[in-house]
Design a protein around this motif. Sequence first.
Motif, PDB file in Angstrom:
ATOM      1  N   ARG A 115       0.808  -1.217   0.000  1.00 45.00           N
ATOM      2  CA  ARG A 115       0.000   0.000   0.000  1.00 45.00           C
ATOM      3  C   ARG A 115       0.844   1.271   0.000  1.00 45.00           C
ATOM      4  N   ALA A 153       0.124   4.041  -2.631  1.00 43.94           N
ATOM      5  CA  ALA A 153      -1.151   4.684  -2.329  1.00 43.94           C
ATOM      6  C   ALA A 153      -1.045   5.590  -1.103  1.00 43.94           C
ATOM      7  N   VAL A 179      -6.757   4.605   2.040  1.00 45.82           N
ATOM      8  CA  VAL A 179      -6.161   3.656   1.102  1.00 45.82           C
ATOM      9  C   VAL A 179      -6.984   2.380   1.026  1.00 45.82           C
ATOM     10  N   ARG A 206      -8.484   0.977  -2.403  1.00 46.01           N
ATOM     11  CA  ARG A 206      -8.032  -0.308  -2.932  1.00 46.01           C
ATOM     12  C   ARG A 206      -9.203  -1.250  -3.227  1.00 46.01           C
ATOM     13  N   THR A 227      -4.393   3.974  -7.157  1.00 48.02           N
ATOM     14  CA  THR A 227      -3.346   3.533  -6.232  1.00 48.02           C
ATOM     15  C   THR A 227      -2.170   2.841  -6.904  1.00 48.02           C
TER      16      THR A 227
END
Length: 378
Positions: free
Chosen positions: A309, A312, A356, A360, A369
């Motif tokens: 992640r 992002a 995030v 996602r 992202t």
Amino acid sequence: MTTTEIPLVRSDEPAPARSPHLRQLDLYRVVTFALVILIHVIGSTTFQQDVVADAIQTPLHLTREAFFALTAFVLVLGYRDRPVLAGKFWRKRFPLVAVPYVVWTVIYRVYSLITSDQPFGSIGAQLRTLGLDLLTGNAWYHMYFMLVTLQVYLLFPLLAKLFDLIRRRPWTVLAVSGTIQAAVAIFMSYPPAVLGYGFVSQFFATFVVYQFYMLLGTAAALHFEAVHAWLRTHSRWVLLAMAGGLVIAETGYFVSVRFGEWPEMASDAFRPYLIPWFVAAIAGIYLAGARWAESRQRGGRFVSWAVNRSFAVFLTHPIAIALLDPLFVYVGDKFGAPWTTLVAYPATIALTFGIVEVLRRLPWSKALTGRARVPVRA
């Protein structure tokens, strides 16, 4: 054998087509992104000319240099033993950054319009501003990074043509590049009065001001086995270099402030006295990651989750900071410094990851992202 314990490959043996996943780079990314959020939180919760706050921010500027060194390192490690086909490379790499760059430039432009007290103006004027944002990376204070990353991708096939030279003469290449880097840093930090800061600030979003760190990452990747072995057996030297670099950086900052520089300017990321610290810190973060990877990798699941992640998080954390501004004001008015920053940092991390996780799971996650959508459980 862990991925950090890669044996040296003899020159007469064929190298593997693809490099193994290096777990130490996962921790490297997580640490650096955590510092990115920290420096932006400090900047958002303190006054621009706060001497102490700017002294803390001074060494934290290492994040951009560390990331560009990492970007080059990862690219070169993957292509050091196979040809770089420019068209194929660009088709693979550009969309991963270019699409989120365009999308988030639009998002931040719209956000600025919604939250600004300035009149909207004509649609034509707004489109021109948007076009300028796309060309300069000025939609928000962190978007320049993506623009420079695209420049790295554009120039990578040319860099690949220098692999043999860097293999044979790494120290010569780095010496020349480092000299240029120091000259650029001096020019940007102390520009001629006729040019001024406004002129040199136009170079912030170009690869020129980061070229040394890109070549540093390139050289490290081309000589990875030797560099890794040296760092692991000379950890004390790395720590001493970090301490020395930090002393030089802070001394340069306080001396500059003593002689009349505004603290915000004295702590600028392009000050020449920061270069030793940047190089040492990059080595130190890698070394920490290597030791972690060679251990039982405590927290490995979280690190893997966070790395997945990280892009992002970089894209969205300024939105989180902006949304949390009322909280920062409340804490600042009620408790003052440093409580504002101490509350703001974990709050920003929590909100950022919350944003995030939502992004996602949207159908257009990849555009937002850079990663595929996370399946939504029924």
